[in-house]
Design a protein around this motif. Sequence first.
Motif, PDB file in Angstrom:
ATOM      1  N   UNK A 280       0.793  -1.286  -0.082  1.00 21.73           N
ATOM      2  CA  UNK A 280      -0.208   0.151   0.169  1.00 21.73           C
ATOM      3  C   UNK A 280       0.822   1.290  -0.053  1.00 21.73           C
ATOM      4  N   UNK A 281       0.288   2.179  -0.547  1.00 24.66           N
ATOM      5  CA  UNK A 281       0.802   3.764  -0.503  1.00 24.66           C
ATOM      6  C   UNK A 281       1.104   3.906   0.830  1.00 24.66           C
ATOM      7  N   UNK A 282       2.162   4.778   1.362  1.00 23.99           N
ATOM      8  CA  UNK A 282       2.289   5.130   2.528  1.00 23.99           C
ATOM      9  C   UNK A 282       1.088   6.056   3.223  1.00 23.99           C
ATOM     10  N   UNK A 283       0.306   6.638   2.196  1.00 21.44           N
ATOM     11  CA  UNK A 283      -0.760   7.621   2.775  1.00 21.44           C
ATOM     12  C   UNK A 283      -1.911   6.559   3.317  1.00 21.44           C
ATOM     13  N   UNK A 284      -2.002   5.463   2.579  1.00 20.44           N
ATOM     14  CA  UNK A 284      -3.191   4.524   3.039  1.00 20.44           C
ATOM     15  C   UNK A 284      -2.661   4.051   4.313  1.00 20.44           C
ATOM     16  N   UNK A 285      -1.326   3.745   4.667  1.00 20.40           N
ATOM     17  CA  UNK A 285      -1.158   3.108   5.734  1.00 20.40           C
ATOM     18  C   UNK A 285      -1.237   4.035   7.159  1.00 20.40           C
ATOM     19  N   UNK A 286      -0.945   5.416   6.522  1.00 17.57           N
ATOM     20  CA  UNK A 286      -1.118   6.314   7.619  1.00 17.57           C
ATOM     21  C   UNK A 286      -2.406   6.679   8.055  1.00 17.57           C
ATOM     22  N   UNK A 288      -4.661   4.682   7.695  1.00 20.51           N
ATOM     23  CA  UNK A 288      -5.449   3.470   8.721  1.00 20.51           C
ATOM     24  C   UNK A 288      -4.927   3.655  10.119  1.00 20.51           C
ATOM     25  N   UNK A 289      -4.152   4.457  10.539  1.00 19.22           N
ATOM     26  CA  UNK A 289      -3.499   4.542  11.889  1.00 19.22           C
ATOM     27  C   UNK A 289      -4.876   5.147  12.574  1.00 19.22           C
ATOM     28  N   UNK A 290      -5.515   6.196  12.071  1.00 22.89           N
ATOM     29  CA  UNK A 290      -6.930   7.021  12.716  1.00 22.89           C
ATOM     30  C   UNK A 290      -8.004   6.610  12.103  1.00 22.89           C
ATOM     31  N   UNK A 291      -8.187   6.122  10.787  1.00 22.28           N
ATOM     32  CA  UNK A 291      -9.429   5.612   9.980  1.00 22.28           C
ATOM     33  C   UNK A 291      -9.666   4.583  10.070  1.00 22.28           C
ATOM     34  N   UNK A 292     -10.719   3.978  10.818  1.00 20.92           N
ATOM     35  CA  UNK A 292     -11.116   2.519  10.897  1.00 20.92           C
ATOM     36  C   UNK A 292     -11.458   2.083   9.472  1.00 20.92           C
ATOM     37  N   UNK A 293     -11.985   2.904   8.523  1.00 21.90           N
ATOM     38  CA  UNK A 293     -12.364   2.376   7.229  1.00 21.90           C
ATOM     39  C   UNK A 293     -11.200   2.102   6.451  1.00 21.90           C
ATOM     40  N   UNK A 294     -10.299   2.730   6.619  1.00 24.78           N
ATOM     41  CA  UNK A 294      -8.967   2.762   5.697  1.00 24.78           C
ATOM     42  C   UNK A 294      -8.250   1.305   6.224  1.00 24.78           C
ATOM     43  N   UNK A 295      -8.510   1.268   7.544  1.00 24.87           N
ATOM     44  CA  UNK A 295      -7.811  -0.049   8.031  1.00 24.87           C
ATOM     45  C   UNK A 295      -8.696  -1.346   7.502  1.00 24.87           C
ATOM     46  N   UNK A 296      -9.882  -1.083   7.450  1.00 22.54           N
ATOM     47  CA  UNK A 296     -10.714  -2.033   7.105  1.00 22.54           C
ATOM     48  C   UNK A 296     -10.333  -2.402   5.419  1.00 22.54           C
ATOM     49  N   UNK A 297     -10.217  -1.300   4.807  1.00 22.78           N
ATOM     50  CA  UNK A 297      -9.669  -1.535   3.301  1.00 22.78           C
ATOM     51  C   UNK A 297      -8.484  -2.418   3.372  1.00 22.78           C
TER      52      UNK A 297
END
Length: 339
Positions: A280-286, A288-297
């Motif tokens: 994943x792009x670093x933006x996505x990983x970042x 995901x630290x705070x956004x549960x939907x990004x984490x779910x993705x």
Amino acid sequence: MTARIDRILHVAALVGHDVLEIEDVRDGWPALATLHVERMQLRLALFVGSLGSGGRRRDDVERRFQNPGQNRPLVGVDGRASVLLALWDQDDRLRVSRPIIVTYDADRRDGLMTRWSAFAPVSTLMDAQATGWATHVSDSGESIRCMVPALLPAAILADVEEIELEQLLVQTAVEASGLLEEPEGAAVPDSSPSALRARRATYSLVRDARFARRVLDAYDGRCAMCGVGLHLVQGAHIYPASAHGSLDRPWNGLSLCANHHLAFDRYLVAVHPVERYIVFHPDVLEAAQTDPTARAFIEGTLTELRPCAARAVPKPEMFHRRYAHYFDEYEWLPANFSF
Ligand SMILES: [Zn+2]
């Protein structure tokens, strides 16, 4: 009989003699023709008629096409695809601003000895005049397509390849071609630049659909990055279709759901060319630290591409070329992703 022959020649002129070449018009039922499309030659048995009054006291809603008579069945010719079509270029009740070709399913009527009818709704004909392409599914489930003549080659090609063209995509292609802005009732427009553009754009729709089908088949209709099926997947190019030398081959494609397709197109996910694991792009990983939907993705994404049919295993070179093509967008990739 002469009228039937004239009509076939007129259809060929409307489509373009260089594209729809009449080899032998015979008595017109069928005429033998060759369709030159995409460097291919398709041999056709062409069954042509015109659309007239409906005869069911439904002239306000439909037009009718008939075979030449009883005991004049549609009989296929060996080695040729049967094409059944009607030309709508004049009408007792309505103004026809541009000729429309209507295609029917020839196989359904193959060998029928009776006098039979095939109908076309007036509303679909009018839609086709306005947009270039309109389809209708009859009560018996037959798909009837009404189109400007420039689209006939792509329609026949799609049939031969058993591909369904999406109405909205075709209409968008026609609109972009400028064909609908040609003066109404213009003489045979087969070689006008707008007709050529419409033809090419619809060929490319057939190519895209063919590519998508091959890629989806190879992945059993599932997303290579998350496994979802449900008819939610699309064919995506690895080395992009717009890039020089890109090929519509299954090993240059991935079957992706809309989310993963977009994420791939926006450089948010990447695949290791050889080992095929997903990063994943670093933006996505970042995020995901705070956004549960990004984490779910991220959690919903497989660690590596799903296995697929051997013929469609992505060639490492396709990823290499993609990453080189979009060099600026992939600066974040680990060093072992390049050559
Ligand atoms: Zn997916």
